[in-house]
Enzyme design. Structure first.
Site, mmCIF file in Angstrom:
data_model
loop_
_atom_site.group_PDB
_atom_site.id
_atom_site.type_symbol
_atom_site.label_atom_id
_atom_site.label_comp_id
_atom_site.label_asym_id
_atom_site.label_seq_id
_atom_site.Cartn_x
_atom_site.Cartn_y
_atom_site.Cartn_z
ATOM 1 N N ASP A 397 0.841 -1.193 0.000
ATOM 2 C CA ASP A 397 0.000 0.000 0.000
ATOM 3 C C ASP A 397 0.880 1.249 0.000
ATOM 4 O O ASP A 397 2.098 1.169 0.206
ATOM 5 C CB ASP A 397 -0.896 -0.029 1.245
ATOM 6 C CG ASP A 397 -2.059 0.944 1.162
ATOM 7 O OD1 ASP A 397 -2.415 1.371 0.046
ATOM 8 O OD2 ASP A 397 -2.623 1.280 2.224
ATOM 9 N N GLU A 400 2.577 4.686 -4.335
ATOM 10 C CA GLU A 400 2.654 5.550 -5.525
ATOM 11 C C GLU A 400 4.039 6.178 -5.703
ATOM 12 O O GLU A 400 4.381 6.425 -6.879
ATOM 13 C CB GLU A 400 1.577 6.641 -5.442
ATOM 14 C CG GLU A 400 0.163 6.171 -5.632
ATOM 15 C CD GLU A 400 -0.370 5.423 -4.406
ATOM 16 O OE1 GLU A 400 -1.261 4.578 -4.567
ATOM 17 O OE2 GLU A 400 0.119 5.685 -3.298
ATOM 18 N N ASP A 484 -8.829 3.644 -2.295
ATOM 19 C CA ASP A 484 -9.841 4.078 -1.331
ATOM 20 C C ASP A 484 -11.054 4.675 -2.035
ATOM 21 O O ASP A 484 -11.039 5.836 -2.457
ATOM 22 C CB ASP A 484 -9.238 5.105 -0.373
ATOM 23 C CG ASP A 484 -8.086 4.539 0.426
ATOM 24 O OD1 ASP A 484 -7.944 3.304 0.463
ATOM 25 O OD2 ASP A 484 -7.319 5.326 1.009
#
Length: 786
Positions: A397, A400, A484
């Site tokens: 997670d 990016e 999300d």
């Protein structure tokens, strides 16, 4: 840019393999070179290098593709034109205007303008322009929130942590693909732009007749995948960038997560409740609060005092545990990962050579430099304590990568999803590059390191990696989910469209947070989210810690029973999902597909965004509206049987289909054989009831065929004992239906204690169907239904 009158053709050995001959053409241009190449007979490569003294880097290309034997080529040079050809594919260059076109079967499928095809812009960026035709439908580009057709959009190719309340205007998102698939008059081709740099795709937004790719990088390198079908174009694209691994069977089951289950007692109670409620489930997730102060590869020994024993108890009850890992390492001299990474210079640097520090969940943090192969190996080995304890899967997670200021000092101001500075430095195996060049490859290389943790430490098990960030090529290592989302009605339909689009972008194993991550789910909303989610390749319920609980039983009856039935439907289709995953592994075909997949010439189908095919034969149209009593359904060609009633709907039509809260509209195409397994509570259980083969014969469809793949979950499937392929064929003639099944490949034992055949065909006295059944304890048989 302009081309000189002279040209230069080269034939040289591949740098990867001295025995592999590549034929290509190279031209001098005003500030560098233009190279044309045919790396395969149906793939054309076009590269513009205006700055030839710079080194280009790629992480997207599958290393196996670089070993592909080059096709035989022809080259024709004339006064005004140059052609490079192989088989039915040609690259043509207009020497006067530097216009490049790609031809297949004597038809031009890609063409740049006569002048101004390539340009260096005032800001130093590079552009390539491709002509669009008025009817072109442009798809792909990764995770996008709007309609499937990207025509008229300007898309940023930059992996970003999007806010949970994203809308159709949100751009970019977590998973980007520098790939477009173009449907033109029923034919399909695609273009993959191989670059990790920040780039944009202007898909007719500025000029409706032009697609413009603009990159901040030092070159433009594009692969044109000639198609001519959607399946062929994706096969070619994933031949270049790679295909998904065979994930473990349990990962196709139902999965449950939350940020966070805060203690061992709470976590095990969730598992116990699934079993008590008889709701199938195979995986439970631990979010960041299981760690000791958000330190990766640790666990909180107070909240989870017997971590390994807890995992053993859950595994004994059929649950595989997946733990989250973030790329940010806490700055803590007493923390071994920080100590080792600092000593070995494995963290991303500032321009002055010091380690870059920023803020994320652990507080002040550093970020692992995955551009270094040594750092990736180190990261892989850091998983050993989790693997030794019994963790089954890893969830990457915040990769990016994204910073977060929740635990930062009050004077630290971070925008939502802020990434690392673009002038930060990555070592890249002693070929330093800026983070601007590496950003889009960060999530890809993190998942590569995670995937290789399994192959190094658990070589006999199939890896399961789930990632939020991805770029072209990430599919070689990881499944993805949409990040999300929120508990709002719009995000059900948006999630459907995003995952169809991801499938068209090479990401076959995808899903969304069932129930919505952010905000507060409502009972009806959770039900509809679940009905849509059980059809996705990845089926996972997940919610934020500040939201209300939304496990399947959260709202009581009648919702619990309806949600249970939806999850049971998913488990009944597990044999099909296993086969479709193998198909994706072999060909790159998505598991869920747009309803025009087999008929891209149908303009009406090309406009549909909220229905999809599971494989080729099941049409799913989940309900996405609050309080719906009808669901508009567009049917592709053919005859479609309602899975609930066996009523027949004729294709190329639109129906206002009546629905209740318990309705998940599913239709099966005539000419199909669908395997339905008995419902079990988890995939580790043995089947005690037969496999049902449901055979759908239409008025105009006399034949049906199924090829069913099954395996033992072995990491290496080269041994025939680890897999089996079953071929089932049905033929209707003179009022009878003959059905035959045989094992055609592999020697793995049949998983079920028999086969139950159900033949469904239109009834003679009305819209409903007649059904005939047969049961056998053998997996090889021939039977005739009179």
């Amino acid at each position: 840019m302009s081309l000189p009158e002279s040209i230069h053709w080269l034939s040289s050995a591949s740098p990867m393999n001295e025995n592999l001959q590549l034929a290509f053409a190279q031209f001098a241009i005003s500030q560098g070179m233009l190279a044309l190449e045919l790396p395969d007979s149906d793939i054309a490569k076009i590269a513009v290098h205006p700055f030839p003294d710079t080194q280009r880097h790629t992480w997207s290309i599958d290393p196996a593709f670089l070993q592909t034997p080059a096709p035989q080529v022809t080259h024709i040079a004339g006064a005004r034109r140059y052609e490079l050809g192989s088989g039915n594919t040609k690259i043509r260059l207009d020497l006067a205007g530097a216009s490049v076109s790609v031809i297949q079967n004597d038809a031009v499928i890609l063409q740049s303008p006569d002048t101004g095809a390539f340009s260096i812009n005032a800001d130093g960026s590079l552009s390539w322009r491709i002509l669009l035709e008025p009817s072109d439908v442009v798809l792909g580009t990764g995770q996008r929130t709007g309609p499937l057709n990207q025509r008229g959009k300007k898309r940023l190719l930059w992996s970003a942590d999007a806010e949970p309340d994203h809308s159709e205007k949100t751009d970019p998102m977590h998973q980007i693909a520098s790939w477009v698939m173009i449907v033109r008059n029923g034919n399909t081709f695609g273009v993959f732009f191989d670059s990790p740099w920040r780039a944009t795709l202007d898909i007719g937004a500025t000029d409706p007749n032009v697609l413009t790719y603009t990159t901040t990088g030092t070159d433009i390198t594009a692969y044109v995948c000639c198609g001519p079908t959607p399946a062929a174009a994706l096969e070619q694209y994933t031949r270049v960038t790679g295909r998904p691994p065979l994930f473990p069977r349990w990962s196709l089951g139902n999965q449950q997560s939350r940020w966070s289950y805060m203690s061992a007692a709470e976590f095990e109670e969730v598992g116990a409740r699934f079993r008590a409620e008889h709701i199938p489930c195979d995986a439970l997730y631990l979010d960041i609060d299981y760690m000791r102060g958000f330190r990766d590869f640790t666990w909180d020994e107070q909240a989870f005092p017997d971590f390994s024993q807890m995992l053993q108890r859950l595994r004994a009850d059929g649950f595989h545990v997946v733990t989250i890992i973030d790329p940010g390492i806490k700055v803590d001299p007493e923390y071994s990962a920080f100590q080792e990474g600092t000593q070995r210079q494995y963290f991303i640097k500032n321009a002055d050579g010091t380690d870059f520090t920023g803020w994320v969940w652990p507080g002040l943090s550093v970020w692992t430099d995955f551009s270094q192969s040594a750092a990736r190996r180190w990261w892989s080995n850091l998983h050993k304590p989790l693997f030794d304890a019994g963790v089954s899967g890893i969830w990457d997670d915040m990769n990016e990568p994204s910073q977060a200021g929740m635990y930062a000092p009050s004077d630290v101001q971070l925008t939502y999803g802020e990434t690392l500075p673009q002038d930060a430095v990555c070592k890249n195996d002693d070929d330093p590059i800026s983070f601007a060049e590496f950003h889009n490859a960060y999530g890809l290389t993190m998942t590569q390191a995670t995937y290789e943790a399994f192959t190094m430490l658990r070589p006999k098990e199939r890896p399961f990696v789930l990632s939020r960030s991805a770029a072209s090529g990430s599919q070689r290592y990881t499944a993805v989910w949409n990040g999300d989302n929120s508990s709002i009605w719009e995000h059900i339909g948006m999630g459907i469209t995003m995952n169809i689009g991801l499938g068209l972008s090479g990401f076959a194993f995808t899903g969304f947070d069932i129930g919505g991550f952010n905000k507060f789910a409502e009972p009806e909303m959770l039900t509809r989210f679940t009905q849509a989610g059980v059809c996705m390749p990845l089926c996972r319920n997940h919610a934020a810690k500040f939201s209300r609980k939304q496990e399947p039983w959260a709202f009581g009856e009648p919702y619990t029973s309806i949600i249970r039935r939806a999850i049971e439907f998913r488990y009944s289709l597990l044999p099909l999902y296993v086969s479709l995953l193998k198909q994706a592994h072999d060909t790159g075909a998505p598991i869920i597909r747009p309803i025009w997949w087999n008929e891209p010439q149908n303009k009406d189908l090309l406009a549909v965004n909220d229905e999809f095919l599971i494989g080729d034969s099941i049409l799913a149209a989940p309900v996405t509206q609050r309080g719906a009593t009808n669901r508009r359904i567009v049917f592709p060609s053919g005859e479609w049987f309602d899975a609930a009633t066996n009523e027949v709907y004729i294709g190329n039509s639109v129906s206002e289909y009546p629905v209740t809260l318990d309705t998940l509209p599913i239709f099966i195409k005539a000419g199909s054989i669908i395997p339905f397994a008995p419902v079990i509570q988890h995939t580790g259980l043995a089947y005690t009831e037969p496999l049902e083969l449901r055979i759908f014969i239409g008025e105009t469809t006399a034949q049906a065929r199924l090829q069913l793949w099954d395996d033992t979950d072995a990491a290496d499937i080269s041994d025939p004992e680890t897999y089996a392929v079953y071929t089932v064929e049905a033929q209707a003639a003179n009022g009878a239906v003959a059905v035959a099944m045989q094992q055609t490949q592999g020697t793995m034992n049949f998983r079920y204690p028999g086969v139950h055949c159900t033949v469904v065909r239109p009834g003679k006295a009305g819209p409903f169907s007649e059904i005939k059944q047969m049961h056998t304890r053998r997996q090889e048989f021939m039977v005739v239904f009179e």
